[in-house]
Motif scaffolding. Structure first.
Motif, PDB file in Angstrom:
ATOM      1  N   THR A 168       0.919  -1.214  -0.212  1.00  0.00           N
ATOM      2  CA  THR A 168      -0.059  -0.071  -0.148  1.00  0.00           C
ATOM      3  C   THR A 168       0.854   1.239  -0.022  1.00  0.00           C
ATOM      4  N   ILE A 169       1.754   1.238   0.892  1.00  0.00           N
ATOM      5  CA  ILE A 169       2.579   2.512   0.945  1.00  0.00           C
ATOM      6  C   ILE A 169       3.437   2.793  -0.276  1.00  0.00           C
ATOM      7  N   ARG A 170       4.006   1.660  -0.905  1.00  0.00           N
ATOM      8  CA  ARG A 170       4.815   1.729  -2.173  1.00  0.00           C
ATOM      9  C   ARG A 170       3.995   2.069  -3.228  1.00  0.00           C
ATOM     10  N   LEU A 171       2.954   1.670  -3.455  1.00  0.00           N
ATOM     11  CA  LEU A 171       2.105   2.067  -4.453  1.00  0.00           C
ATOM     12  C   LEU A 171       1.733   3.406  -4.652  1.00  0.00           C
ATOM     13  N   CYS A 172       1.379   3.877  -3.355  1.00  0.00           N
ATOM     14  CA  CYS A 172       0.951   5.494  -2.965  1.00  0.00           C
ATOM     15  C   CYS A 172       2.215   6.419  -3.472  1.00  0.00           C
ATOM     16  N   ASN A 183       4.638   5.638  -5.239  1.00  0.00           N
ATOM     17  CA  ASN A 183       4.955   5.377  -6.559  1.00  0.00           C
ATOM     18  C   ASN A 183       3.858   6.338  -7.621  1.00  0.00           C
ATOM     19  N   ALA A 184       2.753   6.639  -7.058  1.00  0.00           N
ATOM     20  CA  ALA A 184       2.016   7.522  -7.495  1.00  0.00           C
ATOM     21  C   ALA A 184       1.889   8.918  -7.354  1.00  0.00           C
ATOM     22  N   GLY A 185       2.779   9.312  -6.449  1.00  0.00           N
ATOM     23  CA  GLY A 185       3.129  10.594  -6.180  1.00  0.00           C
ATOM     24  C   GLY A 185       2.410  11.001  -5.076  1.00  0.00           C
ATOM     25  N   PHE A 186       2.113  10.309  -4.157  1.00  0.00           N
ATOM     26  CA  PHE A 186       1.629  10.960  -2.743  1.00  0.00           C
ATOM     27  C   PHE A 186       1.679  10.100  -1.797  1.00  0.00           C
ATOM     28  N   SER A 187       1.583  10.585  -0.466  1.00  0.00           N
ATOM     29  CA  SER A 187       1.934   9.878   0.968  1.00  0.00           C
ATOM     30  C   SER A 187       0.568   9.357   1.149  1.00  0.00           C
ATOM     31  N   PRO A 188       0.326   8.068   1.668  1.00  0.00           N
ATOM     32  CA  PRO A 188      -1.154   7.637   2.016  1.00  0.00           C
ATOM     33  C   PRO A 188      -1.546   8.247   3.405  1.00  0.00           C
ATOM     34  N   ARG A 189      -2.675   8.618   3.489  1.00  0.00           N
ATOM     35  CA  ARG A 189      -3.245   9.257   4.794  1.00  0.00           C
ATOM     36  C   ARG A 189      -4.068   7.848   5.529  1.00  0.00           C
ATOM     37  N   VAL A 190      -3.075   7.441   6.367  1.00  0.00           N
ATOM     38  CA  VAL A 190      -3.715   6.195   7.113  1.00  0.00           C
ATOM     39  C   VAL A 190      -4.174   6.804   8.339  1.00  0.00           C
ATOM     40  N   ILE A 191      -5.467   6.742   8.480  1.00  0.00           N
ATOM     41  CA  ILE A 191      -6.266   7.381   9.656  1.00  0.00           C
ATOM     42  C   ILE A 191      -6.435   6.395  10.887  1.00  0.00           C
TER      43      ILE A 191
END
Length: 302
Positions: A207-211, A213-221
């Motif tokens: 999940t972290i890597r895909l996000c 690679n897509a140019g953003f940091s995931p917002r894990v709430i």
């Protein structure tokens, strides 16, 4: 009294004839007589009353009859148990897996092994993520594990038994819920629900890597302990999750939908893994059954 002495005693006690007892045992009559005399000396009691016409049990022999029979029976059980263990028919296999994605495969293997080898038991641990599983295979606290890896660890071997692909699970009211494919960059800014960072989960790392690679940091709430809880919160409208199709297939929570992610070459491989040199006949028997129950799948992630 030794087991061989017990066998000689029982043969004579049942035949009440030195010649027939010796023939039954395949030994010379003089050796049989010597064994009985030695046993009587060790026990300090006369076991047989002998005359020129017949042989019969003395009171001490009558008292010894049942214990000697049980001793021989237990010796047979012990030998049989050792032989069955050496043949892989009895024993215990420590088996670890991450419950959401692998429990169906694990259940199929355990059920098939029980049917073929009911003497093999499993010590099952159903919350073992990839890094922990590999570590515990290496230290011997697990014998077998369903795990993912990107590079095969030293001392560990395994067969690919499942190929997983990334998907996103969303509330059925989500703006992207009717799509056939979703790009990862379309998830920027979404509230993400995730498995915890520890133990290291291949799913979370993906999940972290895909996000990124897509140019953003995931917002894990929120971090949750298992996929079922994540799915229930998605159904309640709390957020979304990136997961594998195998995991999503086990969730199936009403009020959620799962859509494939539009990413190339992002499959993950689940391996049935064990030590390269394990030395366990029981594990070898289980691995032989697994060849049919969990056949090898074609993998490009070797």
């Amino acid at each position: 009294m030794e087991v061989q002495q017990a066998r000689v005693f029982m043969a004579l006690a049942e035949e009440l004839h030195f010649g027939r007892a010796a023939e039954r045992l395949g030994m010379g009559q003089s050796l049989l007589s010597r064994t009985i005399r030695q046993l009587e000396v060790e026990l300090g009691a006369t076991l047989f009353q002998r005359t020129t016409r017949n042989v019969r049990l003395a009171p001490a022999g009558l008292a010894l009859f049942e214990p000697a029979r049980q001793m021989i029976s237990l010796a047979r059980v012990a030998v049989d148990s050792v032989k069955r263990a050496a043949a892989g028919e009895v024993g215990q296999v420590g088996f670890g897996f991450a419950r959401a994605s692998s429990r169906g495969m694990a259940a199929s293997l355990v059920a098939a092994a029980y049917e073929d080898h009911p003497g093999i038991t499993f010590a099952i641990e159903s919350n073992v993520f990839a890094d922990e599983g590999l570590t515990r295979l290496a230290d011997g606290s697990l014998d077998l594990a369903l795990v993912r890896w990107t590079r095969q660890p030293p001392t560990i071997t395994g067969r690919p038994v499942l190929i997983e692909r990334p998907v996103v699970t969303l509330p059925d009211s989500h703006r992207l819920a009717r799509r056939k494919l979703i790009r990862v960059d379309e998830l920027a800014g979404e509230d993400l629900l995730s498995l915890p960072a520890n133990p290291n989960s291949t799913l979370r790392e993906t999940t972290i890597r895909l996000c990124h690679n897509a140019g953003f940091s995931p917002r894990v709430i929120l971090e949750l302990p298992d996929a079922q809880t994540i799915s229930a919160l998605i159904a309640a409208g709390m957020g979304i999750t990136i997961t594998f199709d195998s995991v999503a297939a086990t969730m199936r929570e009403p009020g959620t939908v799962t859509v494939p992610l539009d990413v190339a070459d992002e499959s993950s491989v689940v391996y049935l893994a064990h030590l390269q040199t394990h030395g366990s006949a029981s594990l070898s028997a289980v691995l032989a059954i697994a060849e049919t129950v969990l056949p090898t799948v074609s993998s490009t992630n070797e």
